[in-house]
Write a protein that holds these residues in place. Sequence first.
Motif, PDB file in Angstrom:
ATOM      1  N   SER A 213       0.840  -1.191   0.000  1.00 15.48           N
ATOM      2  CA  SER A 213       0.000   0.000   0.000  1.00 15.48           C
ATOM      3  C   SER A 213       0.880   1.248   0.000  1.00 15.48           C
ATOM      4  O   SER A 213       1.557   1.539   0.987  1.00 15.48           O
ATOM      5  CB  SER A 213      -0.909   0.012   1.228  1.00 15.48           C
ATOM      6  OG  SER A 213      -1.484   1.294   1.411  1.00 15.48           O
ATOM      7  N   TYR A 214       0.849   1.990  -1.098  1.00 13.33           N
ATOM      8  CA  TYR A 214       1.650   3.218  -1.173  1.00 13.33           C
ATOM      9  C   TYR A 214       1.138   4.253  -0.176  1.00 13.33           C
ATOM     10  O   TYR A 214       1.906   5.076   0.331  1.00 13.33           O
ATOM     11  CB  TYR A 214       1.595   3.776  -2.599  1.00 13.33           C
ATOM     12  CG  TYR A 214       2.595   4.892  -2.854  1.00 13.33           C
ATOM     13  CD1 TYR A 214       3.953   4.614  -2.981  1.00 13.33           C
ATOM     14  CD2 TYR A 214       2.168   6.215  -2.947  1.00 13.33           C
ATOM     15  CE1 TYR A 214       4.871   5.637  -3.215  1.00 13.33           C
ATOM     16  CE2 TYR A 214       3.078   7.240  -3.183  1.00 13.33           C
ATOM     17  CZ  TYR A 214       4.427   6.945  -3.306  1.00 13.33           C
ATOM     18  OH  TYR A 214       5.326   7.956  -3.532  1.00 13.33           O
ATOM     19  N   TYR A 215      -0.144   4.213   0.096  1.00 10.82           N
ATOM     20  CA  TYR A 215      -0.777   5.105   1.067  1.00 10.82           C
ATOM     21  C   TYR A 215      -0.069   4.995   2.417  1.00 10.82           C
ATOM     22  O   TYR A 215       0.388   5.989   3.006  1.00 10.82           O
ATOM     23  CB  TYR A 215      -2.232   4.689   1.185  1.00 10.82           C
ATOM     24  CG  TYR A 215      -3.188   5.688   1.800  1.00 10.82           C
ATOM     25  CD1 TYR A 215      -2.818   6.989   2.106  1.00 10.82           C
ATOM     26  CD2 TYR A 215      -4.498   5.297   2.065  1.00 10.82           C
ATOM     27  CE1 TYR A 215      -3.724   7.880   2.654  1.00 10.82           C
ATOM     28  CE2 TYR A 215      -5.409   6.178   2.606  1.00 10.82           C
ATOM     29  CZ  TYR A 215      -5.021   7.470   2.906  1.00 10.82           C
ATOM     30  OH  TYR A 215      -5.923   8.328   3.457  1.00 10.82           O
ATOM     31  N   LEU A 218       4.013   5.843   2.154  1.00  8.50           N
ATOM     32  CA  LEU A 218       4.371   7.254   2.032  1.00  8.50           C
ATOM     33  C   LEU A 218       4.216   7.978   3.373  1.00  8.50           C
ATOM     34  O   LEU A 218       5.123   8.697   3.818  1.00  8.50           O
ATOM     35  CB  LEU A 218       3.504   7.932   0.970  1.00  8.50           C
ATOM     36  CG  LEU A 218       3.759   9.432   0.753  1.00  8.50           C
ATOM     37  CD1 LEU A 218       5.194   9.676   0.322  1.00  8.50           C
ATOM     38  CD2 LEU A 218       2.795   9.987  -0.292  1.00  8.50           C
ATOM     39  N   ARG A 348      -5.304  14.786  -2.546  1.00  6.45           N
ATOM     40  CA  ARG A 348      -5.359  13.484  -3.217  1.00  6.45           C
ATOM     41  C   ARG A 348      -4.273  13.327  -4.263  1.00  6.45           C
ATOM     42  O   ARG A 348      -3.821  12.207  -4.559  1.00  6.45           O
ATOM     43  CB  ARG A 348      -6.748  13.327  -3.861  1.00  6.45           C
ATOM     44  CG  ARG A 348      -6.986  11.976  -4.534  1.00  6.45           C
ATOM     45  CD  ARG A 348      -6.989  10.856  -3.507  1.00  6.45           C
ATOM     46  NE  ARG A 348      -7.279   9.564  -4.087  1.00  6.45           N
ATOM     47  CZ  ARG A 348      -6.411   8.791  -4.731  1.00  6.45           C
ATOM     48  NH1 ARG A 348      -5.171   9.219  -4.936  1.00  6.45           N
ATOM     49  NH2 ARG A 348      -6.765   7.609  -5.179  1.00  6.45           N
ATOM     50  N   GLN A 350      -1.244  13.840  -4.021  1.00 11.37           N
ATOM     51  CA  GLN A 350       0.008  13.334  -3.448  1.00 11.37           C
ATOM     52  C   GLN A 350       0.136  11.819  -3.605  1.00 11.37           C
ATOM     53  O   GLN A 350       1.210  11.263  -3.392  1.00 11.37           O
ATOM     54  CB  GLN A 350       0.097  13.685  -1.963  1.00 11.37           C
ATOM     55  CG  GLN A 350       0.115  15.163  -1.634  1.00 11.37           C
ATOM     56  CD  GLN A 350       0.136  15.391  -0.123  1.00 11.37           C
ATOM     57  OE1 GLN A 350       0.412  14.476   0.643  1.00 11.37           O
ATOM     58  NE2 GLN A 350      -0.144  16.606   0.288  1.00 11.37           N
ATOM     59  N   PHE A 351      -0.970  11.139  -3.947  1.00 13.59           N
ATOM     60  CA  PHE A 351      -1.016   9.682  -3.892  1.00 13.59           C
ATOM     61  C   PHE A 351      -1.431   9.110  -5.237  1.00 13.59           C
ATOM     62  O   PHE A 351      -2.081   9.774  -6.046  1.00 13.59           O
ATOM     63  CB  PHE A 351      -2.023   9.234  -2.820  1.00 13.59           C
ATOM     64  CG  PHE A 351      -1.727   9.778  -1.459  1.00 13.59           C
ATOM     65  CD1 PHE A 351      -0.878   9.106  -0.596  1.00 13.59           C
ATOM     66  CD2 PHE A 351      -2.295  10.971  -1.028  1.00 13.59           C
ATOM     67  CE1 PHE A 351      -0.603   9.610   0.663  1.00 13.59           C
ATOM     68  CE2 PHE A 351      -2.021  11.484   0.227  1.00 13.59           C
ATOM     69  CZ  PHE A 351      -1.166  10.804   1.072  1.00 13.59           C
ATOM     70  N   LEU A 355      -4.902   3.201  -3.862  1.00 15.64           N
ATOM     71  CA  LEU A 355      -4.326   3.564  -2.568  1.00 15.64           C
ATOM     72  C   LEU A 355      -3.896   2.351  -1.760  1.00 15.64           C
ATOM     73  O   LEU A 355      -2.796   2.284  -1.234  1.00 15.64           O
ATOM     74  CB  LEU A 355      -5.359   4.352  -1.754  1.00 15.64           C
ATOM     75  CG  LEU A 355      -5.643   5.771  -2.217  1.00 15.64           C
ATOM     76  CD1 LEU A 355      -6.859   6.321  -1.488  1.00 15.64           C
ATOM     77  CD2 LEU A 355      -4.438   6.654  -1.953  1.00 15.64           C
TER      78      LEU A 355
END
Length: 538
Positions: A213-215, A218, A348, A350-351, A355
């Motif tokens: 999960s990049y959410y 990050l 939003r 930024q991602f 997500l």
Amino acid sequence: MRFYIGNNGETLRSIVRMQNVKLDELIPLNPHAADPDAIISRWPVMLPPLPVTAGYQEPLTSSPRQTDYRNEWIPLTPLEKMEQTEYDVLIVGSGAGGGAVLSRLCQQWGANDKKIGIVEAGDLLLPTHFYNIPTYTLPRFRVYFDKVSRPVQQTYFRELIAFGGRTLAWQLVAPRMPLSETVDWPVPANELEFYFSLAERAMKVTPFYQEGSYYTTLLLNRLHDHAFPEAIPMPIAVDREPTVFGQLHSSPAFSSIAWFAEALNLRPYDLAVNSRAVQILTGQEKVSGVRVISTDKKSYEIKAKTVVLSTSTFENPRLLLASGIPGRAIGHYLTTHSLRGLTGYFDRQQFPEVLGALGILVPGTENRPYQVMIGGPPEEYNAYQQYLIKPLQEKLRVVAGAFGMVESRFENRVELDPFERDEYGVPVIRVHFSYSEKDHTVIRQMEQGVRQLFAAMQATTVEEEIGPLLEAIHDAGTCRMGIDPDTSVTDPYGEVHGVSGLYVADNSVIPSSGTANPTLTTVALSMRTADYIIKKLN
């Protein structure tokens, strides 16, 4: 004549329940198994012939059948039969503590001749954790939970009286209690380390639930870069194993029902639901059993050499006090976590488009007497079963919940009402709980600290109003373990001071709140208690 081949750990008595025959029919047909409780693994067992039913029609009636088998997805034992047995261990309650004790006993004992019984005050409700049920999202389940659970005497605490207890509904977050918070506990650090590891394996706790999960990645990196190196991926009790070699992993979210299922494959045990324990039976400073009442108000005395109470932070002291068990600390030192929530918003852009789940835990430390759980709106990005059909949002809403340490104080307590009794004749409880000035100091630290977390994560905006002050449903301490009987209810192994063979194994034995969610700690301590019981009974 019919035959049945016994499996590992089976007895004539357990075959009676599975084959729906009578014990007095089996015994004369199987003289090689004179003892109905003897293990008969791999022996052929002769069964009586099926009754002749040709031409039979059940009489028409407008009333429902007396027995409804549709909800019996686990073998149950009538209280009438349990009353005829003396159990080596009788467990009262089927939540995290009771399930952990049963699991450990069955694993360590294997198919020996020890007898284990469990009585549960509630009924069969769900066969698994609600996350494993496709029709439930968190918002839908919250509506259901409010219907099937009950509040505790005008507090924010709630109890779920059902088979599996609150493990049917918990949020699966399972961190270890930080070592700095257990230095005064009567359990050596190396033993806690061992049993935490044991509990994590048994519950399938993983830090990789949000893997990919990049959410999460990050925001976690931003915390690490801005003075929060302790932040970790949320440890979640979820089985991540895929189905391989025909072995199904169909209930990934953990509940104690997984242990009851596993135990069925290891050895027989007796389980009765709708069986309210109302009195602990003792004699000569030793436990001898438990008196229970069924929903039709019939009373049964179940004999046991060892009794384990796992009925909750509120029910354990009620049962001890109502049974006349002496102890100055019984019901006192009630504790929990203070809970404050704050919401922040992120751009939003930024991602990436996909997500994944968001789950970050900032543990408590010696200088931070609270932990913070960070997630997206639970109905969207914490856990979900289907792909979300929603327009892409301009802003992401992130919730940070801070759980503060609460002082263990004698005046925070559960006591019996001297006048009012429930439908089973047991006194109802009165709960006295308030925050100390030290607790309010922690609460103020939480508010400031959560805002610092949002700044570190580079939130674009943070709501001015912080959420209302609540008590988390992390109640503990009313049967706390310790050395001194004046300030504790049990010894370091969970055995009640002054009553041999009577144990407590659930949240109520935890000596102090610490900052971590209590379920993993409860399971670890309960497994340690089970090992101690095994040593004493062998």
